[in-house]
Design an enzyme around this catalytic site. Structure first.
Site, mmCIF file in Angstrom:
data_model
loop_
_atom_site.group_PDB
_atom_site.id
_atom_site.type_symbol
_atom_site.label_atom_id
_atom_site.label_comp_id
_atom_site.label_asym_id
_atom_site.label_seq_id
_atom_site.Cartn_x
_atom_site.Cartn_y
_atom_site.Cartn_z
ATOM 1 N N HIS A 66 -6.043 2.119 -4.262
ATOM 2 C CA HIS A 66 -4.833 1.568 -3.503
ATOM 3 C C HIS A 66 -4.513 0.299 -3.992
ATOM 4 O O HIS A 66 -5.192 -0.111 -4.734
ATOM 5 C CB HIS A 66 -5.568 1.593 -1.968
ATOM 6 C CG HIS A 66 -6.704 0.753 -1.941
ATOM 7 N ND1 HIS A 66 -6.949 0.146 -0.419
ATOM 8 C CD2 HIS A 66 -7.585 -0.036 -2.676
ATOM 9 C CE1 HIS A 66 -8.042 -0.898 -0.725
ATOM 10 N NE2 HIS A 66 -8.237 -0.571 -1.892
ATOM 11 N N CYS A 75 0.946 -1.120 -0.091
ATOM 12 C CA CYS A 75 -0.283 0.134 -0.086
ATOM 13 C C CYS A 75 0.783 1.290 0.006
ATOM 14 O O CYS A 75 0.609 2.205 -0.622
ATOM 15 C CB CYS A 75 -0.810 0.151 1.191
ATOM 16 S SG CYS A 75 -0.184 0.180 2.812
ATOM 17 N N HIS A 104 -2.672 1.234 6.883
ATOM 18 C CA HIS A 104 -3.069 1.389 5.378
ATOM 19 C C HIS A 104 -3.125 2.736 5.107
ATOM 20 O O HIS A 104 -3.431 3.507 5.853
ATOM 21 C CB HIS A 104 -4.449 0.421 5.120
ATOM 22 C CG HIS A 104 -4.539 0.355 3.733
ATOM 23 N ND1 HIS A 104 -3.772 -0.393 2.920
ATOM 24 C CD2 HIS A 104 -5.664 0.813 3.154
ATOM 25 C CE1 HIS A 104 -4.344 -0.509 1.655
ATOM 26 N NE2 HIS A 104 -5.437 0.268 1.579
#
Length: 333
Positions: free
Chosen positions: A303, A238, A291
């Site tokens: 993402h 990520c 994240h």
């Protein structure tokens, strides 16, 4: 929060026999990544048999990532086996050595763990040092702008040398109407199609991006499977995804999601703009950040989520994410 006949023998000789070019690594020595993307591990000699294609020179990152089962990918994440990736030509500092492995600090990947660069272990054979390349690292360069691109031994494009990642930077030697001639970190030369890269005279020559530039870059990777610690067109985690998008447009942000969430300018949720980074944390958004995604407008985000999935666009209010929303940061001027 990586080829039989005369032509083959020529390629093998030019791009695999680098014994004289490999750096004799000593503590705190400088070196350069000599493969398309080097994968850094938390400890030396951690490889499973399935990981071998990622630790050779040259590497075969597609073979590595595509041959792993979901459980084998999850092992990398859950056992915290990987640190980051470093691209062809990226400079590192060698700080330790154990057998055939070296611990390096990757320049250009900011982290609070070490002010010089991101730490990790990698096979020594994936490093090289060439004075000509070192002398040209601050000179005009070509930036790879496709998810991956092929380097060729000659401008006729008959013989491939290796496949390189988006955001790879190589010094420019010359050009013709369709190709750039670039210098490789081992001192060899190769050709890159002009359609696959952009020439810049210096880092400062990279134009400040608009938010849509960042978004369009992210969209190039839609469908690319997630890989823990990835920072390349062969797979991202990520924060490697957001770090790479920004860096390719001349803006260096921290490598990991936690530090990314503590830098830049804080943004209230109701004032989100395209290009802002949005963060998610444990304990309903109040714990540690785990994240990061990039806001693309209209309530959506892009993402690289986790090992089970690929780069995707989803609504910010998607269940499982919105409950863990932990704020946003703006890195655009």
């Amino acid at each position: 929060m990586k080829k039989v006949g005369t032509a083959f023998l020529t390629t093998l000789f030019i791009f695999s026999s680098f014994t004289s070019a490999h750096a004799e690594e000593k503590k705190d020595s400088k070196a350069f990544i000599d493969v398309s993307a080097a994968t850094l591990w938390t400890a030396p000699d951690s490889l499973r048999p399935i990981d071998v294609p990622s630790a050779t020179n040259p590497v075969d990152l597609w073979k590595w990532t595509k041959s792993m089962t979901l459980d084998e990918k999850l092992w990398l994440t859950n056992a915290n086996k990987l640190e980051t990736q470093a691209l062809l030509g990226q400079e590192v500092t060698v700080v330790d050595k154990k057998g055939d492995w070296v611990k390096v600090l990757v320049h250009g990947q900011p982290t609070p763990r070490n002010e010089e660069g991101y730490p990790g272990w990698m096979p020594e054979k994936q490093l090289t040092y060439n004075q000509e390349f070192a002398d040209k690292t601050n000179e005009p360069f070509v930036l790879v702008t496709k998810p991956t691109a092929i380097l060729y031994i000659n401008p006729s494009e008959k013989h491939k040398s290796l496949e390189v990642s988006y955001n790879t930077r190589l010094p420019l030697l010359s050009e013709d109407t369709i190709s750039y001639r670039v210098l490789l970190p081992n001192g060899q030369k190769a050709w890159l199609r002009k359609n696959d890269g952009t020439f810049y005279r210096s880092q400062n020559d990279i134009p400040t991006p608009a938010a849509d530039d960042l978004i369009n870059t992210g969209k190039m990777f839609l469908g690319l499977p997630y890989i823990w610690a990835g920072t390349s067109g062969f797979g991202f985690d990520c924060s490697g995804f957001t770090h790479t998008i920004y860096k390719s447009h001349g803006i260096t942000i921290p490598r990991d999601s936690g530090p990314q969430s503590r830098n830049g300018v804080a943004v209230d949720k109701e004032h989100l703009q395209k290009g802002d980074l949005i963060f998610f944390a444990h304990d309903q958004g109040k714990g540690s950040v785990h994240h990061v995604a990039m806001y693309i407008g209209d309530g959506n985000m892009i993402h690289s989520p986790r090992a089970e999935r690929s780069v995707e666009i989803i609504p910010l209010n998607t269940p499982g994410y919105i409950e863990e929303y932990a704020g946003a940061r703006r890195y655009l001027p």
